[in-house]
Design a protein around this motif. Structure first.
Motif, mmCIF file in Angstrom:
data_model
loop_
_atom_site.group_PDB
_atom_site.id
_atom_site.type_symbol
_atom_site.label_atom_id
_atom_site.label_comp_id
_atom_site.label_asym_id
_atom_site.label_seq_id
_atom_site.Cartn_x
_atom_site.Cartn_y
_atom_site.Cartn_z
ATOM 1 N N ALA A 252 0.918 -1.174 -0.247
ATOM 2 C CA ALA A 252 0.178 -0.065 0.309
ATOM 3 C C ALA A 252 0.907 1.457 -0.038
ATOM 4 O O ALA A 252 0.683 2.127 -0.833
ATOM 5 C CB ALA A 252 -1.056 0.063 1.282
ATOM 6 N N ILE A 253 1.965 1.248 0.716
ATOM 7 C CA ILE A 253 2.742 2.360 0.774
ATOM 8 C C ILE A 253 3.494 2.500 -0.600
ATOM 9 O O ILE A 253 3.727 3.805 -0.992
ATOM 10 C CB ILE A 253 3.866 2.323 2.030
ATOM 11 C CG1 ILE A 253 2.963 2.370 3.402
ATOM 12 C CG2 ILE A 253 4.995 3.379 1.892
ATOM 13 C CD1 ILE A 253 4.004 2.010 4.414
ATOM 14 N N SER A 254 3.881 1.613 -1.117
ATOM 15 C CA SER A 254 4.503 1.538 -2.364
ATOM 16 C C SER A 254 3.508 2.105 -3.311
ATOM 17 O O SER A 254 3.987 3.067 -4.489
ATOM 18 C CB SER A 254 4.955 0.127 -3.031
ATOM 19 O OG SER A 254 5.987 -0.363 -2.142
ATOM 20 N N ALA A 255 2.258 1.796 -3.430
ATOM 21 C CA ALA A 255 1.380 2.228 -4.366
ATOM 22 C C ALA A 255 1.080 3.650 -4.042
ATOM 23 O O ALA A 255 0.895 4.399 -5.083
ATOM 24 C CB ALA A 255 -0.045 1.243 -4.164
ATOM 25 N N VAL A 256 0.963 4.166 -2.893
ATOM 26 C CA VAL A 256 0.835 5.632 -2.665
ATOM 27 C C VAL A 256 1.984 6.332 -3.392
ATOM 28 O O VAL A 256 1.685 7.437 -3.855
ATOM 29 C CB VAL A 256 0.651 5.773 -1.151
ATOM 30 C CG1 VAL A 256 0.818 7.241 -0.709
ATOM 31 C CG2 VAL A 256 -0.844 5.187 -0.824
ATOM 32 N N ALA A 257 3.182 5.810 -3.042
ATOM 33 C CA ALA A 257 4.415 6.720 -3.331
ATOM 34 C C ALA A 257 4.262 6.612 -4.919
ATOM 35 O O ALA A 257 4.973 7.591 -5.550
ATOM 36 C CB ALA A 257 5.700 5.799 -2.974
ATOM 37 N N LEU A 258 4.050 5.715 -5.679
ATOM 38 C CA LEU A 258 4.138 5.596 -6.901
ATOM 39 C C LEU A 258 3.035 6.375 -7.599
ATOM 40 O O LEU A 258 3.464 7.259 -8.589
ATOM 41 C CB LEU A 258 3.889 3.972 -7.651
ATOM 42 C CG LEU A 258 3.718 3.887 -9.088
ATOM 43 C CD1 LEU A 258 5.321 3.904 -9.734
ATOM 44 C CD2 LEU A 258 3.471 2.387 -9.556
ATOM 45 N N THR A 259 1.690 6.605 -7.058
ATOM 46 C CA THR A 259 0.863 7.578 -7.532
ATOM 47 C C THR A 259 1.453 8.738 -7.235
ATOM 48 O O THR A 259 1.072 9.585 -8.375
ATOM 49 C CB THR A 259 -0.466 7.197 -6.543
ATOM 50 O OG1 THR A 259 -0.892 5.857 -6.613
ATOM 51 C CG2 THR A 259 -1.423 8.025 -7.175
#
Length: 103
Positions: A79-86
């Motif tokens: 989830a943190i990776s997805a937010v950072a990528l977004t």
């Protein structure tokens, strides 16, 4: 009754009583020998249940909890990776739009 017939009767009674005691003694001896030499069963005995049932379930519970904790931490990392990528994509899009406007 004369003393001779009285003594004879007592001797007969004693012989009968001694025969009865001999029969009783033989029965008791036979019973003791039967108990001492009881036939043994040579079939394999099932394994005795151990008292580790609770320990086994405790270990399974602890292992399952550790596994679920690892899955939860992995889900948080995704989830943190997805937010950072977004955020990264949004910033790059904004920069790209600024560059295209400058042309």
């Amino acid at each position: 009754m004369s003393d001779l017939s009285k003594a004879s009767q007592e001797a007969i009674d004693a012989a009968r009583q001694s025969d009865q005691y001999a029969v009783i003694l033989a029965a008791v001896t036979a019973a003791q020998q039967t108990q001492q030499h009881a036939p043994t069963c040579h079939h394999p005995q099932p394994a005795a249940r151990t008292s580790g049932g609770a320990a086994k379930w405790l270990a399974i519970g602890m292992g399952g909890s550790a596994l679920l904790l690892a899955v939860a931490v992995s889900a948080i990392a995704v989830a943190i990776s997805a937010v950072a990528l977004t955020i990264c994509v949004l910033i790059l899009r904004s920069v790209w739009q600024d560059i295209r406007k400058g042309d």
